[in-house]
Design a protein around this motif. Sequence first.
Motif, short mmCIF file in Angstrom:
data_model
loop_
_atom_site.label_atom_id
_atom_site.label_comp_id
_atom_site.label_asym_id
_atom_site.label_seq_id
_atom_site.Cartn_x
_atom_site.Cartn_y
_atom_site.Cartn_z
N VAL A 398 29.65 54.87 -50.21
CA VAL A 398 29.33 53.46 -49.96
C VAL A 398 29.30 53.22 -48.46
CG1 VAL A 398 30.23 52.55 -52.13
CG2 VAL A 398 31.78 52.85 -50.19
N GLN A 399 28.44 52.29 -48.07
CA GLN A 399 28.36 51.89 -46.67
C GLN A 399 29.04 50.53 -46.51
OE1 GLN A 399 24.52 50.84 -44.97
NE2 GLN A 399 24.99 51.99 -43.11
N LEU A 400 29.99 50.45 -45.58
CA LEU A 400 30.74 49.23 -45.34
C LEU A 400 30.03 48.34 -44.32
CD1 LEU A 400 34.33 50.75 -45.22
CD2 LEU A 400 33.11 49.79 -47.18
N VAL A 401 30.61 47.18 -44.06
CA VAL A 401 30.00 46.20 -43.16
C VAL A 401 29.80 46.78 -41.77
CG1 VAL A 401 30.31 43.94 -42.09
CG2 VAL A 401 30.90 44.27 -44.49
N ASP A 402 30.69 47.67 -41.32
CA ASP A 402 30.54 48.29 -40.00
C ASP A 402 29.52 49.41 -40.00
OD1 ASP A 402 31.86 50.21 -41.42
OD2 ASP A 402 33.63 50.29 -40.13
N GLU A 403 28.80 49.58 -41.13
CA GLU A 403 27.74 50.57 -41.33
C GLU A 403 28.27 52.00 -41.40
OE1 GLU A 403 24.56 49.99 -38.57
OE2 GLU A 403 24.04 48.02 -39.37
N GLN A 404 29.58 52.14 -41.52
CA GLN A 404 30.16 53.46 -41.71
C GLN A 404 30.22 53.78 -43.21
OE1 GLN A 404 31.09 55.63 -39.09
NE2 GLN A 404 29.90 54.05 -38.02
N TRP A 405 30.03 55.06 -43.52
CA TRP A 405 30.04 55.51 -44.91
C TRP A 405 31.39 56.13 -45.27
CZ3 TRP A 405 26.08 55.16 -48.57
CH2 TRP A 405 24.85 54.68 -48.09
N GLN A 406 31.77 55.99 -46.52
CA GLN A 406 32.98 56.63 -47.03
C GLN A 406 32.81 56.93 -48.51
OE1 GLN A 406 35.90 52.90 -48.21
NE2 GLN A 406 35.97 53.63 -46.10
N ILE A 407 33.64 57.84 -49.00
CA ILE A 407 33.62 58.21 -50.41
C ILE A 407 34.69 57.40 -51.14
CG2 ILE A 407 33.81 60.09 -52.08
CD1 ILE A 407 31.45 60.26 -50.17
N ILE A 408 34.33 56.81 -52.27
CA ILE A 408 35.28 56.09 -53.09
C ILE A 408 35.31 56.69 -54.49
CG2 ILE A 408 35.00 53.93 -51.82
CD1 ILE A 408 33.24 52.94 -54.16
N THR A 409 36.39 56.42 -55.20
CA THR A 409 36.52 56.86 -56.58
C THR A 409 36.05 55.74 -57.51
OG1 THR A 409 38.75 56.00 -56.90
CG2 THR A 409 38.55 58.18 -55.89
N SER A 410 36.03 56.01 -58.80
CA SER A 410 35.64 54.98 -59.76
C SER A 410 36.66 53.85 -59.83
CB SER A 410 35.45 55.61 -61.15
OG SER A 410 36.64 56.27 -61.57
N GLY A 411 37.86 54.07 -59.25
CA GLY A 411 38.85 53.01 -59.13
C GLY A 411 38.74 52.27 -57.81
N PHE A 412 37.69 52.61 -57.02
CA PHE A 412 37.39 51.99 -55.73
C PHE A 412 38.49 52.24 -54.70
CE2 PHE A 412 35.29 49.62 -59.10
CZ PHE A 412 33.97 49.84 -58.73
N ASN A 413 39.09 53.42 -54.79
CA ASN A 413 40.03 53.90 -53.79
C ASN A 413 39.29 54.84 -52.84
OD1 ASN A 413 42.26 52.63 -55.16
ND2 ASN A 413 42.15 54.28 -56.65
N THR A 414 39.59 54.74 -51.57
CA THR A 414 38.90 55.56 -50.57
C THR A 414 39.36 57.01 -50.67
OG1 THR A 414 38.74 53.68 -49.08
CG2 THR A 414 38.44 55.86 -48.12
N ARG A 415 38.41 57.92 -50.83
CA ARG A 415 38.72 59.35 -50.87
C ARG A 415 38.67 59.95 -49.47
NH1 ARG A 415 38.37 63.63 -54.60
NH2 ARG A 415 39.17 62.10 -56.08
N LYS A 416 37.58 59.70 -48.74
CA LYS A 416 37.48 60.23 -47.38
C LYS A 416 36.32 59.54 -46.66
CE LYS A 416 34.43 64.10 -48.63
NZ LYS A 416 34.24 65.57 -48.58
N PRO A 417 36.36 59.46 -45.32
CA PRO A 417 35.24 58.90 -44.56
C PRO A 417 34.12 59.92 -44.40
CG PRO A 417 36.99 59.54 -43.07
CD PRO A 417 37.51 59.80 -44.47
N LEU A 418 32.93 59.43 -44.12
CA LEU A 418 31.77 60.28 -43.83
C LEU A 418 31.21 59.85 -42.48
CD1 LEU A 418 30.00 60.31 -47.33
CD2 LEU A 418 31.35 62.15 -46.31
N PRO A 419 31.87 60.22 -41.40
CA PRO A 419 31.49 59.71 -40.08
C PRO A 419 30.13 60.19 -39.60
CG PRO A 419 33.13 61.44 -39.87
CD PRO A 419 33.01 61.15 -41.33
N ASP A 420 29.62 61.30 -40.12
CA ASP A 420 28.37 61.87 -39.63
C ASP A 420 27.16 61.49 -40.48
OD1 ASP A 420 29.80 63.14 -37.59
OD2 ASP A 420 30.24 64.85 -38.88
N VAL A 421 27.33 60.58 -41.43
CA VAL A 421 26.24 60.21 -42.33
C VAL A 421 25.62 58.89 -41.90
CG1 VAL A 421 25.66 59.53 -44.69
CG2 VAL A 421 27.16 61.48 -44.30
N VAL A 422 24.28 58.86 -41.87
CA VAL A 422 23.54 57.64 -41.56
C VAL A 422 23.06 56.97 -42.84
CG1 VAL A 422 21.46 56.72 -40.44
CG2 VAL A 422 22.82 58.48 -39.30
#
Length: 542
Positions: A398-422
């Motif tokens: 998912v991409q957040l308001v700051d345009e950074q991407w991160q991985i979430i689970t089906s429970g919407f818990n953050t698994r890890k950031p994806l700093p190098d993804v556009v």
Amino acid sequence: MGAFASGHVLASPQKSIEPKEIRYVSSNWQGTDAITGYHVRLELDSNLSMGIVKGAPFYLCSGTWKLIDITIPEQDAELAGINVQQFAKDIPDAVINTISLQQLHAQFALDRRNNFGLACNLGKFSPSSQTAVSQNMPAIEGWQNLIINSVDNQYVNETLAKDVVYEFVGVLRKDTTMKIAQQPPHIVDIEIDLSGFKVWLADLAQQKLLSNGVNDLQQNYVPDAVYSNDHGFNDQQFDLFMQNLYEQKRLAEGTNKIEQRFTANLSFASHVSVNPDTNRTCARSEDLKQVMGSWFSGTSMFKIIDKCHGIAPDYGFVRTELCAVPQRSIDELLTTPELTTSNATQVNSLPDITSGDSAKGFCPKPLMQFVSLKNGSQVSPAKYLQTSGFSKQGLAAVQLVDEQWQIITSGFNTRKPLPDVVSFRGGFHHERIIFKSTNGLYGAMDPNFSVVIPPKYEEIQSFSSKITRVKYQGNYGVINKTGDWVVPAKFAKAGFVENNHILVREDEQAVSPWLLINSEGVLVKQTEAAGGSPPPIHALLK
């Protein structure tokens, strides 16, 4: 591998095995606090729950701790009027409760010879005087960087990590389990907040100073005036007066010394990293917290997580009325100098933007949310801009308001950031999703959002089969799902992959033949007729 013969459980990609609970023998730790210089000794009781949740390693470590003693410098002990070594029984319970164990990292033995271990953070601890088990969230990690070889303290490879974990959870013999439990966990790192203990010492020192100082001041009390117009200076009274001033100065200096010794650097406690809510599982934190804090929390949490882990949820991704940036009116948009003609056309073409509530403004970044496709109910906050969609492993980017991407689970818990993804392109096809990196090039990830094809291509076609077309350094080629070359990038033109075949041409010349190549990189057919566009592959395969 002979050490893993007994009780071995065969690995299965989707198999779940309930955790083995092992209570290890007590560990003692001692160390000197870098801020205070105080030497601390403590005792740790710990428990490890480790199992397999749908083919992935699951573990939870927790424990309780007990303060043994604190040894302080002689200067501090003299100021406070206490012994250098302070045992836990000598310290008031109210002070013990202020001594906070913020973090504790330990390495747990997973075999009876302690050849392999698991590094784990034991979570948030209660005060030393209490017996509550530390509160911690379980971890579901990949096999890489999971198991440590205790000999050289290096992570082992994925194959050996699986062998170690499956052997651990599959051991049924009681004597083997007891031998593992007899290996005390190795405490790697501890963070302790001793600020409350320092405040207690400062109070003791201040009480001691004031007690002695008050007596001295009373003894040097000046009942009559030091000087009178009739008799001049009274030498005895003057001496008492000067002695009284000296005692007041001594009290002030002593107070300053106590403040400098005990209250300096008390702010360090605010910089100690307290464990956040690090729930990276598919389960809701509220559900996990209900069973948190017991020696068997691992088994209880496992049962909750096993129901949702690795399952793609039935969610849709919809736009909301909320906007990530301030909305702008139509008139403002059309009169803004930097607004291009194409953008103005796009604004004017929106069918509902001038009617109803939409007339209030145009939102260039609407906030999105996930909803249930079963009943349309909201299942996530409205805080996303884009998503890759959920993979079959129950994970989504998912991409957040700051345009950074991160991985979430089906429970919407953050698994890890994806700093190098556009951005991501399309969804998953043949267990691969295409992403664009910050370097401007494209790569591919698997359903766990691990990079399996590094971002080094100018173009990548989505995987319609086990091979796909790529553009690399200006030429076209073909790679497989692991990024290995099937056909080197040496062709000027290429069609799309279809039925595990692709048509390529060595140069831009229209008279050059098209070459039909299969998924093994073998030339199947060469076209006789030339042409600007590739012929239909299905016709050539007949």
